[in-house]
Design a protein around this motif. Structure first.
Motif, mmCIF file in Angstrom:
data_model
loop_
_atom_site.group_PDB
_atom_site.id
_atom_site.type_symbol
_atom_site.label_atom_id
_atom_site.label_comp_id
_atom_site.label_asym_id
_atom_site.label_seq_id
_atom_site.Cartn_x
_atom_site.Cartn_y
_atom_site.Cartn_z
ATOM 1 N N LYS A 451 -48.985 22.150 -2.426
ATOM 2 C CA LYS A 451 -49.275 23.131 -1.212
ATOM 3 C C LYS A 451 -50.449 23.988 -0.925
ATOM 4 O O LYS A 451 -51.064 24.040 0.124
ATOM 5 N N ALA A 452 -51.583 24.065 -2.195
ATOM 6 C CA ALA A 452 -52.724 24.846 -2.007
ATOM 7 C C ALA A 452 -53.539 23.695 -1.392
ATOM 8 O O ALA A 452 -54.538 24.372 -0.843
ATOM 9 N N SER A 453 -53.529 22.298 -1.359
ATOM 10 C CA SER A 453 -54.224 21.400 -0.839
ATOM 11 C C SER A 453 -54.361 21.486 0.454
ATOM 12 O O SER A 453 -55.201 20.878 1.517
ATOM 13 N N GLY A 454 -53.297 22.026 1.183
ATOM 14 C CA GLY A 454 -52.985 22.010 2.725
ATOM 15 C C GLY A 454 -52.280 20.619 3.244
ATOM 16 O O GLY A 454 -52.346 20.637 4.482
ATOM 17 N N ASN A 455 -51.939 19.739 2.390
ATOM 18 C CA ASN A 455 -51.285 18.497 2.601
ATOM 19 C C ASN A 455 -49.955 18.744 2.898
ATOM 20 O O ASN A 455 -49.033 18.755 2.064
ATOM 21 N N LEU A 462 -42.350 16.231 -1.282
ATOM 22 C CA LEU A 462 -41.978 16.930 -2.567
ATOM 23 C C LEU A 462 -41.254 17.847 -2.527
ATOM 24 O O LEU A 462 -39.887 17.705 -3.341
ATOM 25 N N LEU A 463 -41.159 18.501 -1.591
ATOM 26 C CA LEU A 463 -39.615 19.704 -1.299
ATOM 27 C C LEU A 463 -38.353 18.877 -1.206
ATOM 28 O O LEU A 463 -37.477 19.419 -1.953
ATOM 29 N N ILE A 464 -38.430 18.030 -0.354
ATOM 30 C CA ILE A 464 -37.212 17.283 0.007
ATOM 31 C C ILE A 464 -36.885 16.566 -1.314
ATOM 32 O O ILE A 464 -35.646 16.453 -1.524
ATOM 33 N N GLY A 465 -37.875 15.943 -1.837
ATOM 34 C CA GLY A 465 -37.294 14.971 -3.182
ATOM 35 C C GLY A 465 -36.772 16.050 -4.195
ATOM 36 O O GLY A 465 -35.692 15.580 -4.928
ATOM 37 N N PRO A 471 -30.584 20.247 -6.572
ATOM 38 C CA PRO A 471 -30.180 21.103 -5.235
ATOM 39 C C PRO A 471 -29.860 22.643 -5.948
ATOM 40 O O PRO A 471 -29.995 23.455 -5.136
ATOM 41 N N GLN A 472 -29.706 22.854 -7.204
ATOM 42 C CA GLN A 472 -29.579 24.048 -7.646
ATOM 43 C C GLN A 472 -30.747 24.801 -8.048
ATOM 44 O O GLN A 472 -30.756 26.053 -8.446
ATOM 45 N N GLN A 473 -31.867 24.112 -7.816
ATOM 46 C CA GLN A 473 -32.930 24.483 -7.960
ATOM 47 C C GLN A 473 -34.056 24.716 -6.687
ATOM 48 O O GLN A 473 -35.027 24.702 -6.831
ATOM 49 N N ARG A 474 -33.126 25.185 -5.792
ATOM 50 C CA ARG A 474 -34.042 25.309 -4.534
ATOM 51 C C ARG A 474 -35.083 26.274 -4.625
ATOM 52 O O ARG A 474 -36.529 26.114 -3.830
ATOM 53 N N ALA A 475 -34.933 27.320 -5.401
ATOM 54 C CA ALA A 475 -36.079 28.590 -5.704
ATOM 55 C C ALA A 475 -37.179 27.915 -6.180
ATOM 56 O O ALA A 475 -38.228 28.146 -5.896
ATOM 57 N N LEU A 476 -36.923 27.064 -7.277
ATOM 58 C CA LEU A 476 -38.208 26.496 -8.024
ATOM 59 C C LEU A 476 -38.696 25.657 -7.044
ATOM 60 O O LEU A 476 -40.017 25.243 -6.846
ATOM 61 N N CYS A 477 -37.854 24.489 -6.392
ATOM 62 C CA CYS A 477 -38.587 23.237 -5.608
ATOM 63 C C CYS A 477 -39.532 24.184 -4.602
ATOM 64 O O CYS A 477 -40.429 23.604 -3.905
ATOM 65 N N ALA A 478 -39.039 25.339 -4.142
ATOM 66 C CA ALA A 478 -39.937 25.919 -3.085
ATOM 67 C C ALA A 478 -41.205 26.794 -3.770
ATOM 68 O O ALA A 478 -41.696 27.690 -2.813
ATOM 69 N N GLY A 479 -41.349 26.745 -4.797
ATOM 70 C CA GLY A 479 -42.327 27.342 -5.596
ATOM 71 C C GLY A 479 -42.178 29.052 -5.825
ATOM 72 O O GLY A 479 -43.181 29.615 -5.803
#
Length: 489
Positions: A451-455, A462-465, A471-479
């Motif tokens: 995310k920091a790299s701008g890619n 990564l977010l989709i994977g 699925p129970q960790q949407r908050a963590l997956c989104a940083g």
């Protein structure tokens, strides 16, 4: 404390390799006669190399790593081979893998792997007691019980809670913050390795294990002896980590409180964490027999079916004593490493870092110089001293370049990142993620970097994977975390 009390409850379990049924063809112990004479054994399944590898990596993903003390592993394998030799026709083969963990117990995978903790050779007193532990675990393999970790549901939430504990600085004692950092220690690792158990499954494994060990020529008293010493070792282990256990529970309990209207994702996480704990507690209440009850049952069964053997069949313990004595220095170094990890629970002001460093040097001396368990302890000391470079070097000295246990690999990546070596750390985590089939820890490290790299393309991948797998960790997956970022173990 009610919801998080289950962590302390687990400290009372003597055998930590209990499982959930896949297909149990006979699920009750007869009121008379030996279980082995009446039980139906499932047809042997031949597992592929990949399936066996997957079973091993699932344990390596939650442990500090193997304990490469070949002499002890081969000795335990010899005991297991005796058990397999007297098992019913068509019984599967199995292998022993020695794991560096000071918590009593073992862990079986139905694919034919018995993970034995190194501490078994510290607290067990005879080959008979070792035979019961090994036979119990092999019984799970024989009956094709499927391990189903009770903490698998909680693990993603515990990772997030540990993140919050480490990242939050306000109104927290240093000890409480370090309690969160103990993720990766023997305490949390042992709890995370604790599989789901079912009363009938454990009863079958206990009784079938006793039948097998006696048939192999072992003294049935070894089963009662095992429970006696394992209970003592478990109580000592639990007492050693009680401060950290209590602090972490207090912190996690506080996380159940709502965090404000502006943090819907975190509130959702807290709600799901509470529901997960409630579900597990109900499972525990329905399925759990404590070690004392199991010890009484196996004693009564032994008295009923093996009274003559209690006095006539005695395995001489010279071989057991000899192998322990030959590896006395290795076990001593492991003991020192365990005490170092225990000491690191305390406040910095209470620690004698010079003494800890001296002990760490002893732990990595001789044949344990490059062992995961001893080097992990040294790395932890260096990290607490603020010497991140030497902490990373200690991990680099483990093994021969192979992929290490997941917590160790992730710790090295976090150290490298802190040292400004972000790209090498990221590339290594990507390799590790592929090896361990993309665990949550890999996402929590890689996502903020990308995310920091701008890619944006890779960020979305990564977010989709992550959401797809967890699925129970949407908050963590989104940083998302209360500290505003995902932090390392």
């Amino acid at each position: 404390m009610k919801k998080l009390g289950l962590v302390a409850l687990f400290g009372a379990i003597a055998l930590s390799a209990c499982v959930k049924d896949m297909q149990l063809l006979s699920d009750s112990v007869p009121s008379e006669g030996k279980l082995i004479d009446t039980i139906s054994i499932p047809a042997t399944k031949t597992y592929t190399v990949q399936e066996i590898h997957s079973a091993k990596t699932s344990v390596m993903a939650k442990s500090i790593g193997e304990a490469p003390i070949d002499d002890l592993q081969q000795y335990a394998q010899g005991v297991l081979d005796k058990i397999i030799a007297v098992a019913p026709a068509g019984a599967p083969t199995a292998e022993i893998v020695l794991i560096g963990n000071s918590g009593p117990g073992a862990n079986a995978a139905r694919e034919g792997v018995v993970f034995l903790y190194h501490s078994a050779f510290e607290y067990l007193r005879s080959e008979d007691e070792l035979a019961f532990l090994v036979a119990h675990e092999y019984s799970h393999v024989l009956m094709q019980h499927t391990p189903d970790n009770l903490f698998s549901m909680l693990r993603p939430y515990l990772l997030t809670a540990a993140d919050i504990a480490v990242g939050t600085q306000n109104n927290q004692s240093d000890l409480l913050r370090k309690a969160g950092q103990m993720y990766g220690s023997d305490l949390i690792l042992r709890d995370l390795l604790l599989p789901n158990w079912d009363r009938s499954q454990e009863q079958v494994a206990d009784h079938l294990g006793l039948d097998l060990m006696v048939k192999a020529g072992y003294q049935p008293k070894g089963a009662s002896g095992y429970f006696e010493v394992a209970k003592e070792a478990e109580e000592k282990f639990g007492a050693n980590y009680q401060v950290t256990r209590n602090q972490l529970e207090l912190f996690l309990q506080a996380q159940f409180q709502p965090k404000g209207q502006d943090n819907a994702l975190l509130n959702q996480f807290l709600s799901e964490l509470g529901n997960a704990v409630d579900t597990i507690q109900k499972s525990l209440a329905a399925k759990h027999d404590d070690a004392a009850e199991r010890a009484e049952e196996i004693f009564a069964y032994g008295m009923r079916e093996y009274l003559p053997e209690r006095s006539s069949r005695m395995i001489q313990n010279e071989a057991f004593d000899s192998v322990v004595q030959r590896n006395k220095q290795n076990l001593e170094n492991y003991r020192i490493a365990g005490e170092i990890l225990q000491s690191l629970q305390r406040e910095d002001s209470e620690l004698d870092f010079r003494a800890l460093e001296d002990d760490a040097r002893k732990a990595v001396s001789g044949s344990t110089a490059n062992h995961p368990y001893t080097r992990w302890a040294f790395a932890k000391v260096r990290e607490r001293q603020g010497n991140l470079g030497k902490a990373a070097q200690n991990i680099d000295l483990i093994g021969n370049g192979e992929v290490l246990a997941l917590p160790v690999e992730m710790k090295r990546a976090e150290l490298l990142k802190a040292l400004g070596k972000v790209q090498p750390a990221y590339e290594r985590v990507e390799e590790v993620a592929n090896y361990y089939d993309w665990p949550l820890e890999a996402y929590r490290f890689m996502y903020p970097v990308v995310k920091a790299s701008g890619n944006k393309a890779r960020e979305n991948e990564l977010l989709i994977g992550c959401v797809t797998r967890y699925p129970q960790q949407r908050a963590l997956c989104a940083g998302q975390s209360s500290a505003g970022q995902m932090v390392g173990m």
